[in-house]
Design an enzyme around this catalytic site. Structure first.
Site: not given
Length: 583
Positions: A79, A120-122, A189, A452, A479
């Site tokens: 992202d 991570c995110d997805k 991160c 986002e 985000s």
């Protein structure tokens, strides 16, 4: 003797053995139980770049247990790279695409178990969704957290330095020093964004081994990966499946942990989507109720003080669970084959918590500096609130813990935009005034894939006068790193005829977090009664045409036509379940 699925497929498929032998298998391994090792390895971002090595350790550990692992990959996007341009429209749909490919890999081949690896995110919610749909014995290995930079710097600082360079207050050379320091290695991160939050969620759900979430993505992660073979062998032999682990109790545990770490607002999309794969309904009301009761116990970046790796040094999710024991379902099953409570007891007996605290001595800190008690929390309530009102009849989400000045009320004139890019341009060109409510619409799941609005919020955050006096409202999302007064997930979204589509410039919008309200309270700058406002919106609906979807072809066309609404996870794979259903 147990007959494995893989052996049944060998018996009915004359070509199976020669294909495997031609792929490099030995005659001996043909009879082993087969394990899918599915990762998001790729040169895509630091959260996936190291997963080939970690998958290799998993493969070795499986072979020592007389299991035959096969490594498959569907990489993810970042992202942080996709933000601020059309690439961000693909971010949320990529969750469902990764989940679909994982399902295809698992079920088109004769596997007896499945291990997924992502950071991570997805990708992480995608893998958990797949675990439930496939329902093979298995679990998730999170890719851990990266090292933090000097002064705990992390990549979101580059939004700040970019603005300083534009204003002539920092040189390009000085900015490059921050860029070189902000992402020092592999892993997620160093802030409690969606990636770190999802690692916490996987462990809280019981689908990762204890201590996995936020583990340093170096030797500690490698050591954990070498334990995977033994654990997946156990799950396959005992026939323990994800549907037995990710139950309603487990999702309630996850929501409690989410509140305690002040996790990303995107989890209000991901947990409902994951739960639906097991016929379980997770509602916005449940998130709001739990967040109202469970305090924030950790001050984590970006809104807080510490990088996320410090939480692992303090004992990680298990140490946080020790503080929350009175609130958790300690009898929930986990991938160890033991309950949450039994795992915590074992970690305490083996001295894990004492050993972890030695890390903090390097920083002259104790566990209490990182993980507060219920009696003396960082904040008295969790970080998320769900708002309702005449422009959010089905809800909207705000991460109030990320509002820098603790503000919980805002009322101001609307400045509507139909694209994030137009809102960013208005901020940069000085067209936003103190007190404005920047409204960005037609960015929802069914219009644009629900991107986002991070670039917009960061651009606003870096204009000090505006960041302290304005709010941002959208039917898109934010985000996990978003800072400031930002309300997203407004539902119904504009393209579905939600009232957000009919807000005009100058309408007065009131955001009242304490009372969970989001309403238009005035027209053209003048206060009106609720009845008068309803009449105005009724008239506008007759004269204001809705926009058409931004994407009608390809992946985004597929997603915008078929995704569920945001209250149900904005997913292609949402299964209609009623509130209260599920295990």
């Amino acid at each position: 003797m147990k007959t494995y699925h893989s052996q049944k497929i060998r018996a009915v498929g004359p070509e199976v053995d020669p294909i495997w032998l031609g792929t490099g298998w030995s005659e001996e391994t043909l009879s082993y139980p087969q394990i899918l090792v599915e990762s998001t390895y790729g040169d895509t971002h630091p959260g996936s770049r190291h997963l080939d090595q970690i998958s290799g350790y998993v493969k070795e550990s499986c072979l020592t247990q007389q299991l035959k692992p096969s490594i498959y990959m569907t990489t993810d996007i970042c992202d942080g790279v996709a933000t601020g341009h059309d690439g961000m429209h693909f971010s949320l749909p990529s969750r469902d695409m990764i989940s679909a490919m994982t399902e295809i890999h698992a079920l088109a081949n004769p596997f007896d178990g499945m291990v997924t690896l992502s950071s991570c995110d997805k990708a992480l919610p995608a893998h958990l969704m797949s675990h439930l749909r496939v329902n093979l014995p298995g679990f998730h290995v999170s890719g851990g957290s990266m090292m933090f930079g000097p002064d705990f710097v992390s990549p979101e600082v580059c939004y700040d330095t970019n603005v300083l360079v534009e204003k002539g207050q920092m040189t390009k050379e000085e900015e490059m020093r921050y860029k070189l320091a902000a992402v020092p290695g592999c892993g997620s991160c160093q802030y409690m964004g969606t990636a770190s939050t999802m690692q916490v969620m996987a462990e809280a759900l019981g689908m990762s081994l204890p201590t996995n979430a936020l583990i340093p993505a170096e030797a500690p992660l490698e050591h954990l990966a070498r334990k995977v073979g033994k654990q997946i062998r156990f799950l396959v032999e005992q026939d323990i499946r994800p549907s037995q682990i990710m139950t309603k109790k487990s999702f309630e545990n996850a929501m409690i942990l989410h509140a305690a770490v002040s996790g990303s607002s995107n989890i209000l999309l991901h947990l409902p989507a994951i739960a639906a794969q097991n016929g379980i309904r997770v509602t916005l009301k449940e998130f709001d109720d739990i967040s109202n009761e469970v305090p924030v116990l950790c001050s984590l970046k970006t809104a807080g003080k510490w990088p996320t790796r410090m939480l692992w040094y303090a004992g990680g999710v298990p140490a946080l669970m020790m503080e929350l024991k009175s609130l958790l379902h300690l009898d929930a099953l986990t991938v160890t084959g033991k309950t949450v409570g039994e795992n915590l007891d074992e970690l305490e007996e083996t001295g894990f918590f004492r050993m972890q605290e030695q890390y903090l001595k390097n920083f002259n800190l104790t566990r209490r500096d990182i993980i507060h008690t219920l009696a003396a929390p960082v904040q008295k309530r969790g970080g998320i609130s769900v708002l309702y009102g005449n422009i959010a009849k089905e809800g909207a989400v705000v991460k109030h813990a990320a509002i820098q000045n603790g503000q919980s009320f805002h009322e101001g004139p609307a400045k509507p935009f139909d694209r994030e890019e137009d809102a960013i341009a208005a901020i940069e060109e000085g067209k936003i005034q103190k007190g404005d409510v920047i409204l960005i619409r037609y960015e929802g799941a069914k219009s644009a894939g629900m991107p986002e609005m991070l670039k917009a919020t960061e651009r606003l955050y870096n204009e000090k006068e505006l960041s302290e006096s304005c709010a941002l409202l959208t039917d898109g999302r934010f985000s996990g790193a978003t800072r400031g007064f930002a309300v997203g997930h407004v539902s119904p979204e504009a393209i579905c005829g939600g009232e957000i589509a009919y807000v005009e410039e100058g309408d007065l919008i009131r955001i009242d977090i304490e009372n969970r309200c989001l309403d238009v309270v005035g027209i053209a700058g003048e206060k009106k009664t609720a009845e008068e406002i309803e009449a105005v919106f009724k008239m506008r609906k007759q004269t204001t045409p809705l926009q058409q979807p931004k994407y009608t072809k390809g992946v985004l066309g597929l997603f915008t036509k078929n995704a569920s609404d945001v209250a149900h996870g904005a997913s292609l794979f949402y299964t209609d379940v009623q509130e209260g259903e599920g295990l």
